[in-house]
Design an enzyme around this catalytic site. Structure first.
Site, PDB file in Angstrom:
ATOM      1  N   GLU A  27       4.015 -19.166   9.581  1.00 16.38           N
ATOM      2  CA  GLU A  27       3.526 -19.647   8.274  1.00 16.38           C
ATOM      3  C   GLU A  27       4.616 -19.702   7.200  1.00 16.38           C
ATOM      4  O   GLU A  27       4.553 -20.521   6.287  1.00 16.38           O
ATOM      5  CB  GLU A  27       2.370 -18.767   7.803  1.00 16.38           C
ATOM      6  CG  GLU A  27       2.775 -17.290   7.652  1.00 16.38           C
ATOM      7  CD  GLU A  27       1.633 -16.373   7.266  1.00 16.38           C
ATOM      8  OE1 GLU A  27       0.487 -16.820   7.188  1.00 16.38           O
ATOM      9  OE2 GLU A  27       1.913 -15.173   7.050  1.00 16.38           O
ATOM     10  N   MET A  74       0.701 -16.329  11.821  1.00 21.81           N
ATOM     11  CA  MET A  74       1.024 -15.438  10.692  1.00 21.81           C
ATOM     12  C   MET A  74       2.410 -14.818  10.843  1.00 21.81           C
ATOM     13  O   MET A  74       3.120 -15.072  11.814  1.00 21.81           O
ATOM     14  CB  MET A  74      -0.041 -14.352  10.587  1.00 21.81           C
ATOM     15  CG  MET A  74      -1.340 -14.840   9.989  1.00 21.81           C
ATOM     16  SD  MET A  74      -2.483 -13.471   9.772  1.00 21.81           S
ATOM     17  CE  MET A  74      -3.742 -14.236   8.754  1.00 21.81           C
ATOM     18  N   ASP A 105       2.586  -8.089  11.348  1.00 20.32           N
ATOM     19  CA  ASP A 105       3.822  -8.884  11.262  1.00 20.32           C
ATOM     20  C   ASP A 105       5.023  -8.191  11.916  1.00 20.32           C
ATOM     21  O   ASP A 105       6.039  -8.837  12.187  1.00 20.32           O
ATOM     22  CB  ASP A 105       4.173  -9.171   9.792  1.00 20.32           C
ATOM     23  CG  ASP A 105       3.056  -9.886   9.065  1.00 20.32           C
ATOM     24  OD1 ASP A 105       2.226 -10.516   9.735  1.00 20.32           O
ATOM     25  OD2 ASP A 105       3.011  -9.812   7.820  1.00 20.32           O
ATOM     26  N   THR A 128       1.080  -3.251   9.983  1.00 19.64           N
ATOM     27  CA  THR A 128       1.127  -4.703   9.769  1.00 19.64           C
ATOM     28  C   THR A 128       1.215  -5.409  11.117  1.00 19.64           C
ATOM     29  O   THR A 128       1.954  -4.979  12.002  1.00 19.64           O
ATOM     30  CB  THR A 128       2.295  -5.168   8.882  1.00 19.64           C
ATOM     31  OG1 THR A 128       2.402  -6.591   8.982  1.00 19.64           O
ATOM     32  CG2 THR A 128       3.633  -4.569   9.266  1.00 19.64           C
ATOM     33  N   ARG A 141       4.244 -13.988   7.643  1.00 23.08           N
ATOM     34  CA  ARG A 141       4.911 -14.112   6.335  1.00 23.08           C
ATOM     35  C   ARG A 141       6.354 -14.580   6.531  1.00 23.08           C
ATOM     36  O   ARG A 141       6.555 -15.610   7.151  1.00 23.08           O
ATOM     37  CB  ARG A 141       4.805 -12.794   5.542  1.00 23.08           C
ATOM     38  CG  ARG A 141       3.352 -12.427   5.217  1.00 23.08           C
ATOM     39  CD  ARG A 141       3.238 -11.248   4.293  1.00 23.08           C
ATOM     40  NE  ARG A 141       3.800 -11.523   2.983  1.00 23.08           N
ATOM     41  CZ  ARG A 141       3.165 -12.176   2.014  1.00 23.08           C
ATOM     42  NH1 ARG A 141       1.923 -12.612   2.200  1.00 23.08           N
ATOM     43  NH2 ARG A 141       3.746 -12.388   0.859  1.00 23.08           N
ATOM     44  N   THR A 151       0.837  -1.209   0.000  1.00 22.65           N
ATOM     45  CA  THR A 151       0.000   0.000   0.000  1.00 22.65           C
ATOM     46  C   THR A 151       0.869   1.255   0.000  1.00 22.65           C
ATOM     47  O   THR A 151       0.582   2.240  -0.690  1.00 22.65           O
ATOM     48  CB  THR A 151      -0.911  -0.018   1.256  1.00 22.65           C
ATOM     49  OG1 THR A 151      -1.612  -1.266   1.281  1.00 22.65           O
ATOM     50  CG2 THR A 151      -1.906   1.112   1.257  1.00 22.65           C
ATOM     51  N   ILE A 206      -7.977 -15.209  12.970  1.00 23.65           N
ATOM     52  CA  ILE A 206      -8.342 -14.950  14.373  1.00 23.65           C
ATOM     53  C   ILE A 206      -7.306 -14.019  15.010  1.00 23.65           C
ATOM     54  O   ILE A 206      -7.619 -13.187  15.853  1.00 23.65           O
ATOM     55  CB  ILE A 206      -8.448 -16.295  15.123  1.00 23.65           C
ATOM     56  CG1 ILE A 206      -9.761 -16.972  14.723  1.00 23.65           C
ATOM     57  CG2 ILE A 206      -8.351 -16.130  16.630  1.00 23.65           C
ATOM     58  CD1 ILE A 206      -9.880 -18.413  15.126  1.00 23.65           C
ATOM     59  N   GLN A 207      -6.057 -14.138  14.533  1.00 26.86           N
ATOM     60  CA  GLN A 207      -4.970 -13.309  15.088  1.00 26.86           C
ATOM     61  C   GLN A 207      -5.154 -11.820  14.817  1.00 26.86           C
ATOM     62  O   GLN A 207      -4.538 -10.986  15.455  1.00 26.86           O
ATOM     63  CB  GLN A 207      -3.632 -13.719  14.458  1.00 26.86           C
ATOM     64  CG  GLN A 207      -3.181 -15.089  14.858  1.00 26.86           C
ATOM     65  CD  GLN A 207      -2.145 -15.643  13.890  1.00 26.86           C
ATOM     66  OE1 GLN A 207      -0.965 -15.408  14.063  1.00 26.86           O
ATOM     67  NE2 GLN A 207      -2.583 -16.385  12.897  1.00 26.86           N
TER      68      GLN A 207
HETATM   69  O1  F6P Z   1       0.747  -9.124   6.507  1.00 25.21           O
HETATM   70  C1  F6P Z   1      -0.263  -9.389   7.401  1.00 25.21           C
HETATM   71  C2  F6P Z   1      -0.824 -10.752   7.187  1.00 25.21           C
HETATM   72  O2  F6P Z   1      -1.801 -10.941   8.176  1.00 25.21           O
HETATM   73  C3  F6P Z   1       0.213 -11.875   7.148  1.00 25.21           C
HETATM   74  O3  F6P Z   1       0.681 -12.215   8.408  1.00 25.21           O
HETATM   75  C4  F6P Z   1      -0.550 -12.943   6.415  1.00 25.21           C
HETATM   76  O4  F6P Z   1       0.289 -13.817   5.735  1.00 25.21           O
HETATM   77  C5  F6P Z   1      -1.343 -12.159   5.421  1.00 25.21           C
HETATM   78  O5  F6P Z   1      -1.495 -10.866   5.932  1.00 25.21           O
HETATM   79  C6  F6P Z   1      -2.682 -12.780   5.142  1.00 25.21           C
HETATM   80  O6  F6P Z   1      -3.347 -12.048   4.176  1.00 25.21           O
HETATM   81  P1  F6P Z   1      -4.865 -12.349   3.766  1.00 25.21           P
HETATM   82  O7  F6P Z   1      -5.740 -11.616   4.704  1.00 25.21           O
HETATM   83  O8  F6P Z   1      -4.952 -11.856   2.387  1.00 25.21           O
HETATM   84  O9  F6P Z   1      -5.048 -13.832   3.875  1.00 25.21           O
END
Ligand code: F6P
Length: 362
Positions: free
Chosen positions: A236, A183, A141, A139, A185, A119, A287-288
């Protein structure tokens, strides 16, 4: 004199704290500076389709604690590479000039963009085209190098930590190995923080490739101590030595098309024949990111929102607000894009976890 008019949008996956940023930004802009605000709906798509809603004191009333985003979001819709239909085919087209024209027609003086790397890349590109842009990093993350902590991270860590507690009780009752996929990434921050806070026995992060052998050794070590259960947290994006990340889905028209997912199930399948336990996996998934925002994230988000309002007021455009050494600062959007912050495999936090007996599988 015409009131300054600010457009606001949220892009990418939602994160707890987005509403708190919108709340703080709106309140500051309206009450301190007397500006008018509009919120574009569904991220950049709203800018393209000219779909917006007024952002005033009544619009933001009662949203501070709420997860999600009242403006809605999209993690597709890059207006510089927008998918349009031409001769029965989907082709990429730069439609950013439509958005710029829409803003000009509405008399929007500046755009405040709340989002992650994808974004904010578009925010930078709009700044390059002469739009007055201010960015706010988002984020769960926590993987942006330019800012110490992103809002949403604390909430995600709290949710994962709480749910690891739930996995512990069932793991212990059934003498199982329970795997929690979280999550993040390619950054292991959520797994690492929640793994420590939630007393995981094994934490698997992308920054430390794992081997099944090492995980099995940890489970057997616990068996020998009479602890007939183990809890594993796996990010993940974690990778087996010599292997590749497990991809759950490809979203073609997204700036970052890869969606991770499935490493927990993969690991359970591989691990079960090697240990004397039933191995079950559980993906915590969205859920996170859901529910209410943690107190810490509410405070952090308010700081980001107020800082963004001040940046707009001072007309320091082309910048993103960021937290450095505990202080709100700002940095050029040109500099912050594509700069990921990963866990240092030899860093203090990994060493702390190892001292607590955690195995990283590598
Ligand atoms: O970047 C934030 C995040 O929640 C990641 O941890 C995860 O891999 C991704 O977005 C999931 O994206 P979506 O909501 O498109 O499944």
């Amino acid at each position: 004199m015409k009131k300054k008019k600010i457009g606001v949008l949220t892009g990418g996956g939602d994160a707890p704290g987005l509403n708190a940023v919108i709340y703080a930004l709106t309140k500051t802009c309206v009450t301190e500076f007397g500006y008018e605000l509009i919120g574009y709906r569904f991220g950049y798509r709203g800018l393209y389709e000219n779909k917006f809603t007024p952002l005033n004191m009544s619009a933001v009333s009662g949203i501070l604690h709420k997860g999600g985003t009242i403006l809605h979001s999209s993690n597709k819709d890059n207006l510089f590479e927008f998918f349009v239909s031409a001769a029965g085919q989907k082709v990429k087209k730069d439609v950013s000039s439509v958005a710029i024209e829409n803003m000009a027609n509405e008399g929007v003086d500046a755009l405040c963009v709340l989002g992650g790397d994808g974004t904010l890349t578009s925010a930078r590109d709009f700044a390059r085209k002469g739009i007055n842009v201010v960015g706010v990093p988002k984020t769960i993350d926590n993987d942006l190098l330019s800012t110490e902590t992103t809002f949403g991270f604390d909430t995600a860590v709290s949710i994962v930590t709480e749910n690891l507690g739930r996995l512990h009780t069932t793991a212990e009752s059934h003498h199982r190995v329970m795997i929690a996929e979280v999550m993040g990434r390619s950054a292991g921050w959520i797994a690492l923080h929640a793994g420590i806070a939630g007393s995981a026995d094994v934490i698997l992060i992308p920054e430390i490739p794992f081997s099944l052998e090492n995980i099995v050794a940890k489970i057997k070590e616990r068996d020998a101590l009479g602890k007939y259960f183990s809890v594993i947290v796996v990010c993940e994006g974690a990778i087996e030595k010599g292997g590749e990340a497990v991809v759950g889905k490809i979203v073609e028209d997204s700036p970052d098309p890869i969606r991770f997912g499935g490493v927990g199930a993969y690991l359970a399948h591989r691990l079960e024949p090697l240990v004397e336990h039933e191995v079950r996996s559980c993906a915590f998934g969205h859920i996170q990111r859901g529910g209410e925002t943690s107190a810490q994230d509410r405070v952090l988000s308010c700081r980001y929102g107020v800082a963004a309002a001040h940046l707009i007021h001072e007309e320091k455009y082309g910048n993103m607000v960021c937290l450095r050494r505990g202080v709100m600062e700002y940095e050029s959007l040109e500099k912050v894009i594509g700069q990921n912050k990963l866990v240092n495999p030899n860093g203090e936090l990994v060493r702390v976890a190892r001292s607590l007996g955690v195995s990283f599988g590598g």
